[in-house]
Scaffold this active site. Structure first.
Site, short mmCIF file in Angstrom:
data_model
loop_
_atom_site.label_atom_id
_atom_site.label_comp_id
_atom_site.label_asym_id
_atom_site.label_seq_id
_atom_site.Cartn_x
_atom_site.Cartn_y
_atom_site.Cartn_z
N GLY A 184 0.84 -1.21 0.00
CA GLY A 184 0.00 0.00 0.00
C GLY A 184 0.87 1.26 0.00
O GLY A 184 0.67 2.18 -0.79
N HIS A 185 1.90 1.26 0.88
CA HIS A 185 2.81 2.41 0.92
C HIS A 185 3.59 2.54 -0.40
O HIS A 185 3.84 3.64 -0.89
CB HIS A 185 3.84 2.25 2.04
#
Ligand code: PAF
Length: 279
Positions: A36-37
């Site tokens: 996600g990051h």
């Protein structure tokens, strides 16, 4: 990629006069990076000349009984992942570097912070706005990237930027999920094996909610059925399941353009959140 611990050093590197028109994208994180990051960083890389990622487990946004101490940390692994995603400057300040003084000035979010996580985590969004404003002032980013998993955080930050004319553009990035639908989160490592197997019930329940929404069912019934699905298919304890207008986060009004169906679920050591945007 350069790793920087000092605010002053980062400010010197990113000075507007030195930038000569090069754009800067900021990806604020609390580390223990996952896909996600990395999706935030990759999107930032596509849209900017320079990408700054911050890693700072921000004590100001954790309540006294919350998981600040047990929040997972692994800086060496994070540095490798950040570099692979195209980050140019990895900013890792200490708590003393970020908060050397406290003059008592507080930034208080408005009504958007009283719903959902704001209701069960008093003061959480004050702490988020405090660190985000500091990061904006330190980095002076053209664009700042936030994930839709934290949809309430994103909505509050968008309001903050708009109402206070902060000089950055907020970019919304879709939630990245595991194959079984569980939203990627740094906290997932704190789930037991059984809890990890049960956790996709959260996403399944939200999808069920989206179907009921499409059938025109009332908010109360949708919330009830989503909560019942989660408790019927996992050992998770419901913190909230709420259908609200988005991004206002007020009671759902069918004339609003978008709605959010959001939930928070407590497992033994871990609280997970997820949401689905309904149009
Ligand atoms: O979403 C997060 O990880 C944090 O709330 C943020 C935006 C990095 C502020 O500490």
């Amino acid at each position: 990629m350069e790793i920087i611990h000092s605010i002053k050093e980062l400010q010197q590197k990113l000075d507007r006069n030195e930038r000569a028109g090069r754009t800067v994208g900021l990806v604020p994180t609390m580390g223990f990076l996952h896909e996600g990051h990395l999706a935030l960083a990759k999107q930032a890389k596509k849209q900017n000349d320079t990408v700054v990622m911050s890693i700072f487990v921000n004590p100001a946004q954790f309540g006294p009984e919350e998981d600040f101490e047990s929040y997972p940390r692994d800086i060496d692994r994070d540095a490798k992942l950040a570099e692979s995603a195209g980050v140019d400057y990895l900013f890792i300040p200490s708590v003393e570097e970020m908060y050397p003084t406290d003059g008592g000035i507080r930034i208080l979010p408005g009504a958007q912070a009283t719903a959902l996580c704001g209701a069960s985590r008093p003061g959480h969004f004050d702490g988020v706005l405090k660190v985000v404003l500091k990061l904006f002032n330190i980095v002076d980013p053209d664009r700042s990237y936030f994930g839709m998993k934290d949809a309430q955080q994103l909505a509050i930050i968008e309001t903050f930027v708009r109402d206070f004319n902060l000089r950055t553009n907020i970019v919304r990035v879709p939630t990245v999920r595991e194959e079984d639908g569980l939203a990627k989160s740094s906290r997932n490592v704190n789930l037991s094996e059984t809890e990890r197997q049960e956790a996709p019930a959260i996403r399944q329940a939200l999808e069920l909610g989206a179907e009921l929404f499409a059938e025109g069912k009332p908010a109360g019934e949708i919330e009830e059925k989503v909560a019942a699905y989660i408790t019927g298919n996992s050992t998770g304890r419901i913190d909230y399941v709420s259908l609200l207008s988005y991004p206002e986060l007020t009671e759902y009004d069918p004339s609003s353009e978008e709605a959010i169906l959001a939930c928070a679920v407590h497992f033994e050591k871990t609280r997970l959140i997820d949401n689905i945007i309904l149009k």
